[in-house]
Design an enzyme around this catalytic site. Structure first.
Site, PDB file in Angstrom:
ATOM      1  N   LYS A 139       0.862  -1.189   0.000  1.00  0.00           N
ATOM      2  CA  LYS A 139       0.000   0.000   0.000  1.00  0.00           C
ATOM      3  C   LYS A 139       0.894   1.233   0.000  1.00  0.00           C
ATOM      4  O   LYS A 139       2.004   1.220   0.539  1.00  0.00           O
ATOM      5  CB  LYS A 139      -0.873   0.015   1.261  1.00  0.00           C
ATOM      6  CG  LYS A 139      -2.159   0.807   1.110  1.00  0.00           C
ATOM      7  CD  LYS A 139      -3.291  -0.043   0.548  1.00  0.00           C
ATOM      8  CE  LYS A 139      -4.614   0.665   0.564  1.00  0.00           C
ATOM      9  NZ  LYS A 139      -5.743  -0.217   0.226  1.00  0.00           N
TER      10      LYS A 139
ATOM     11  N   LEU B  10     -21.128   7.568   2.233  1.00  0.00           N
ATOM     12  CA  LEU B  10     -21.912   7.478   0.993  1.00  0.00           C
ATOM     13  C   LEU B  10     -21.063   7.861  -0.208  1.00  0.00           C
ATOM     14  O   LEU B  10     -21.520   8.547  -1.120  1.00  0.00           O
ATOM     15  CB  LEU B  10     -23.128   8.405   1.088  1.00  0.00           C
ATOM     16  CG  LEU B  10     -24.037   8.147   2.288  1.00  0.00           C
ATOM     17  CD1 LEU B  10     -25.109   9.223   2.411  1.00  0.00           C
ATOM     18  CD2 LEU B  10     -24.664   6.769   2.172  1.00  0.00           C
TER      19      LEU B  10
ATOM     20  N   VAL C  68     -18.150   3.750  -3.001  1.00  0.00           N
ATOM     21  CA  VAL C  68     -18.620   2.401  -2.657  1.00  0.00           C
ATOM     22  C   VAL C  68     -19.932   2.464  -1.873  1.00  0.00           C
ATOM     23  O   VAL C  68     -20.924   1.822  -2.237  1.00  0.00           O
ATOM     24  CB  VAL C  68     -17.549   1.632  -1.843  1.00  0.00           C
ATOM     25  CG1 VAL C  68     -18.066   0.258  -1.463  1.00  0.00           C
ATOM     26  CG2 VAL C  68     -16.256   1.502  -2.636  1.00  0.00           C
TER      27      VAL C  68
ATOM     28  N   ARG D 217     -23.929  14.910   0.035  1.00  0.00           N
ATOM     29  CA  ARG D 217     -24.240  13.478  -0.078  1.00  0.00           C
ATOM     30  C   ARG D 217     -25.463  13.137   0.787  1.00  0.00           C
ATOM     31  O   ARG D 217     -26.301  12.328   0.404  1.00  0.00           O
ATOM     32  CB  ARG D 217     -23.033  12.634   0.315  1.00  0.00           C
ATOM     33  CG  ARG D 217     -21.960  12.802  -0.736  1.00  0.00           C
ATOM     34  CD  ARG D 217     -20.881  11.772  -0.709  1.00  0.00           C
ATOM     35  NE  ARG D 217     -20.200  11.807  -1.994  1.00  0.00           N
ATOM     36  CZ  ARG D 217     -18.916  11.579  -2.179  1.00  0.00           C
ATOM     37  NH1 ARG D 217     -18.155  11.252  -1.165  1.00  0.00           N
ATOM     38  NH2 ARG D 217     -18.381  11.644  -3.383  1.00  0.00           N
TER      39      ARG D 217
ATOM     40  N   ALA E   5     -16.756   4.073   5.240  1.00  0.00           N
ATOM     41  CA  ALA E   5     -16.037   5.359   5.227  1.00  0.00           C
ATOM     42  C   ALA E   5     -14.563   5.099   5.531  1.00  0.00           C
ATOM     43  O   ALA E   5     -13.762   4.938   4.621  1.00  0.00           O
ATOM     44  CB  ALA E   5     -16.665   6.311   6.230  1.00  0.00           C
TER      45      ALA E   5
ATOM     46  N   ALA F 241     -14.985  -0.638   4.383  1.00  0.00           N
ATOM     47  CA  ALA F 241     -13.772  -0.010   4.913  1.00  0.00           C
ATOM     48  C   ALA F 241     -12.721  -1.064   5.233  1.00  0.00           C
ATOM     49  O   ALA F 241     -13.055  -2.176   5.656  1.00  0.00           O
ATOM     50  CB  ALA F 241     -14.112   0.798   6.156  1.00  0.00           C
ATOM     51  N   ASN F 242     -11.459  -0.751   5.002  1.00  0.00           N
ATOM     52  CA  ASN F 242     -10.363  -1.632   5.380  1.00  0.00           C
ATOM     53  C   ASN F 242     -10.097  -1.485   6.872  1.00  0.00           C
ATOM     54  O   ASN F 242     -10.137  -0.376   7.402  1.00  0.00           O
ATOM     55  CB  ASN F 242      -9.090  -1.246   4.604  1.00  0.00           C
ATOM     56  CG  ASN F 242      -9.145  -1.699   3.151  1.00  0.00           C
ATOM     57  OD1 ASN F 242      -9.321  -2.872   2.869  1.00  0.00           O
ATOM     58  ND2 ASN F 242      -9.004  -0.752   2.225  1.00  0.00           N
TER      59      ASN F 242
HETATM   60  P1  NAD Z   1     -14.889   7.699  -0.838  1.00  0.00           P
HETATM   61  O1  NAD Z   1     -13.845   8.668  -0.436  1.00  0.00           O
HETATM   62  O2  NAD Z   1     -15.495   7.785  -2.189  1.00  0.00           O
HETATM   63  O3  NAD Z   1     -16.099   7.743   0.218  1.00  0.00           O
HETATM   64  C1  NAD Z   1     -15.933   7.852   1.587  1.00  0.00           C
HETATM   65  C2  NAD Z   1     -17.159   8.578   2.127  1.00  0.00           C
HETATM   66  O4  NAD Z   1     -17.107   8.549   3.555  1.00  0.00           O
HETATM   67  C3  NAD Z   1     -17.238  10.056   1.725  1.00  0.00           C
HETATM   68  O5  NAD Z   1     -18.533  10.364   1.272  1.00  0.00           O
HETATM   69  C4  NAD Z   1     -16.908  10.799   3.034  1.00  0.00           C
HETATM   70  O6  NAD Z   1     -17.554  12.068   3.111  1.00  0.00           O
HETATM   71  C5  NAD Z   1     -17.467   9.825   4.048  1.00  0.00           C
HETATM   72  N1  NAD Z   1     -16.930   9.975   5.403  1.00  0.00           N
HETATM   73  C6  NAD Z   1     -15.662  10.291   5.767  1.00  0.00           C
HETATM   74  N2  NAD Z   1     -15.574  10.323   7.115  1.00  0.00           N
HETATM   75  C7  NAD Z   1     -16.797   9.991   7.592  1.00  0.00           C
HETATM   76  C8  NAD Z   1     -17.344   9.841   8.895  1.00  0.00           C
HETATM   77  N3  NAD Z   1     -16.610  10.036   9.994  1.00  0.00           N
HETATM   78  N4  NAD Z   1     -18.646   9.493   9.032  1.00  0.00           N
HETATM   79  C9  NAD Z   1     -19.409   9.288   7.921  1.00  0.00           C
HETATM   80  N5  NAD Z   1     -18.956   9.436   6.663  1.00  0.00           N
HETATM   81  C10 NAD Z   1     -17.661   9.775   6.502  1.00  0.00           C
HETATM   82  O7  NAD Z   1     -14.248   6.242  -0.594  1.00  0.00           O
HETATM   83  P2  NAD Z   1     -14.706   4.858  -1.228  1.00  0.00           P
HETATM   84  O8  NAD Z   1     -13.926   4.587  -2.460  1.00  0.00           O
HETATM   85  O9  NAD Z   1     -16.193   4.811  -1.246  1.00  0.00           O
HETATM   86  O10 NAD Z   1     -14.162   3.833  -0.139  1.00  0.00           O
HETATM   87  C11 NAD Z   1     -14.819   3.689   1.108  1.00  0.00           C
HETATM   88  C12 NAD Z   1     -14.021   2.737   2.001  1.00  0.00           C
HETATM   89  O11 NAD Z   1     -13.929   1.468   1.359  1.00  0.00           O
HETATM   90  C13 NAD Z   1     -12.579   3.190   2.264  1.00  0.00           C
HETATM   91  O12 NAD Z   1     -12.254   2.859   3.587  1.00  0.00           O
HETATM   92  C14 NAD Z   1     -11.750   2.356   1.286  1.00  0.00           C
HETATM   93  O13 NAD Z   1     -10.446   2.103   1.751  1.00  0.00           O
HETATM   94  C15 NAD Z   1     -12.562   1.063   1.267  1.00  0.00           C
HETATM   95  N6  NAD Z   1     -12.362   0.291   0.040  1.00  0.00           N
HETATM   96  C16 NAD Z   1     -12.646   0.855  -1.162  1.00  0.00           C
HETATM   97  C17 NAD Z   1     -12.441   0.121  -2.339  1.00  0.00           C
HETATM   98  C18 NAD Z   1     -12.772   0.705  -3.674  1.00  0.00           C
HETATM   99  O14 NAD Z   1     -12.805  -0.070  -4.647  1.00  0.00           O
HETATM  100  N7  NAD Z   1     -13.046   1.995  -3.789  1.00  0.00           N
HETATM  101  C19 NAD Z   1     -11.941  -1.203  -2.258  1.00  0.00           C
HETATM  102  C20 NAD Z   1     -11.683  -1.761  -1.001  1.00  0.00           C
HETATM  103  C21 NAD Z   1     -11.899  -0.994   0.145  1.00  0.00           C
HETATM  104  C1  PPY Z   2      -8.074  -2.204  -1.840  1.00  0.00           C
HETATM  105  O1  PPY Z   2      -8.790  -3.148  -2.241  1.00  0.00           O
HETATM  106  O2  PPY Z   2      -8.033  -1.913  -0.625  1.00  0.00           O
HETATM  107  C2  PPY Z   2      -7.244  -1.447  -2.760  1.00  0.00           C
HETATM  108  O3  PPY Z   2      -6.325  -0.805  -2.344  1.00  0.00           O
HETATM  109  C3  PPY Z   2      -7.567  -1.484  -4.214  1.00  0.00           C
HETATM  110  C4  PPY Z   2      -6.569  -2.289  -4.988  1.00  0.00           C
HETATM  111  C5  PPY Z   2      -6.795  -3.634  -5.156  1.00  0.00           C
HETATM  112  C6  PPY Z   2      -5.894  -4.382  -5.900  1.00  0.00           C
HETATM  113  C7  PPY Z   2      -4.799  -3.776  -6.477  1.00  0.00           C
HETATM  114  C8  PPY Z   2      -4.579  -2.419  -6.292  1.00  0.00           C
HETATM  115  C9  PPY Z   2      -5.484  -1.674  -5.561  1.00  0.00           C
END
Ligand code: NAD
Ligand code: PPY
Length: 356
Positions: A79, A184, A187, A211, A240, A262-263
């Protein structure tokens, strides 16, 4: 959080660099290359200290190792964390562009031992820019030859995880169930849409008023962001940030099940034990949120089409069933059961590693 402690991390490699001009510190952590080149997204955020940035990169890269292993993907875990001098929305575009160029140089120096992708505060157009300097980038925009955003696939996998978890917890389907989604964004917004289509009653929280307004117009119930852990629901979906459930929250959170995007949702193993003791069924996040990895690695490494990604992502429900059965048989937390599955594949005796 001391840097000394953080540098005693036992992953494979930590790379750091500081750019005085922008006040940015770059961290790349490679947790494991046992199953293939390390991979995991680039997160940009303003951290209280470099120690916090190192710690975040370490925990996130460890989660990537487990995600790849449990998902049977031929990649390791890594990462990147870009520790910004201010919150992302206060960084101007010229500064951001310089930051991305430096990050791309750092990735390139690792010569393919680490592949990045989008994460919090980075998107496909940022991946496009990185790819002008380095080829070790997943998730470029579709117009630029990449797989595009992984958010839809992640949301689909989380939805499958929610359904499997509700079923195993004795809640039946999501129809009529109270589902609380925190976050919101890319994801969480999609998770809300899928859960609403399945008949769930949605409670939603975000810190972004726009949002919330859109969610309210769609008929969902708004929960203040600081009330989330006190709001009663059937299933809680943290979408989030990580670290939302510590032991104290686990002891009181009024829900029957947890499954989100969330991770590192749990702060530590103890929080998982407390949830288990209360009968709150928790989907390990590195299983539930693997849809994005299926999308990025599937499309860009394994030659999958969209249907393949959907099929593998829907399989997250079956993997969770396996995790829940193992947890019941052994009397261990669901997190510990998922770790067992992942570690079986990571063990030197496993013949499924790319290196063997
Ligand atoms: P994003 O930034 O698009 O959305 C996050 C949302 O959370 C935003 O709307 C933000 O305003 C809100 N937020 C932040 N702090 C907050 C709080 N304290 N209370 C309520 N809402 C809050 O991110 P995303 O891409 O939707 O990812 C969301 C989570 O999923 C992250 O933790 C990310 O690491 C994890 N994740 C995402 C992916 C992916 O494919 N995008 C894959 C694996 C894991
Ligand atoms: C995640 O899933 O937490 C990511 O960081 C997205 C991702 C997944 C696989 C390769 C690179 C990034």
């Amino acid at each position: 959080m001391s840097i000394d402690d953080e540098l005693r991390w036992d992953g494979e490699l930590t790379v750091t660099r500081h750019d005085r001009e922008t006040g940015t510190t770059f961290v790349i952590r490679i947790d494991s290359t046992r199953l293939g080149p390390a991979s995991g997204g680039t997160r940009a955020a303003h951290y209280p200290s470099i120690g916090h940035a190192l710690a975040d990169a370490g925990k996130l890269s460890g989660a990537m190792t487990l995600k790849m292993a449990v998902s049977d993907l031929p990649m390791g875990g890594g990462k990147s964390v870009i520790a910004l001098p201010a919150p992302r929305n206060r960084i101007d575009s010229a500064t951001w562009s310089r930051i991305l160029d430096i990050h791309a140089e750092n990735i390139d120096k690792l010569e393919g031992n680490y592949w990045t992708g989008p994460d919090v505060n980075t998107n496909s157009s940022d991946m496009d820019q990185l790819s002008r300097t380095t080829k070790y980038v997943f998730g470029r925009s579709v117009d630029n030859g990449g797989a595009g955003s992984s958010a839809h696939a992640t949301a689909l996998g989380v939805f499958e995880a929610m359904k499997a978890t509700a079923r195993r917890r004795g809640l039946g389907t999501l129809d009529g169930r109270k589902v609380l989604v925190q976050g919101l964004g890319a994801v969480g917004g999609d998770v809300v849409r899928l859960a609403a289509q399945a008949g769930a009653r949605l409670l939603v929280a975000d810190t972004d008023p726009q949002r919330l307004e859109a969610a309210s117009l769609a008929g969902h119930t708004i929960v203040p962001a600081d009330e989330v852990l006190r709001t009663s629901c059937d299933l809680f979906a943290p979408c989030a940030m990580g670290g939302v459930i510590d032991s104290a929250a686990a002891a009181s959170i009024p829900t029957l099940a947890v499954a989100g995007a969330a991770n590192n949702i749990l702060t530590d193993a103890a929080a998982g034990e407390v949830l288990r003791s209360r009968g709150v069924l928790c989907a390990p996040d590195f299983v539930a949120n693997a849809g994005g990895a299926f999308h990025l690695v599937g499309r860009e490494v394994l030659g999958w089409n969209e249907d393949d990604v959907v099929e593998r992502t829907r399989g997250i429900g079956r993997t969770l069933d396996e995790v829940y059965s193992l947890s019941e048989e052994r009397g261990i937390t669901t997190e510990a059961a998922a770790l067992l599955l992942a570690r079986t594949r990571l063990s030197p005796a496993s013949t499924t590693a790319a290196a063997t």
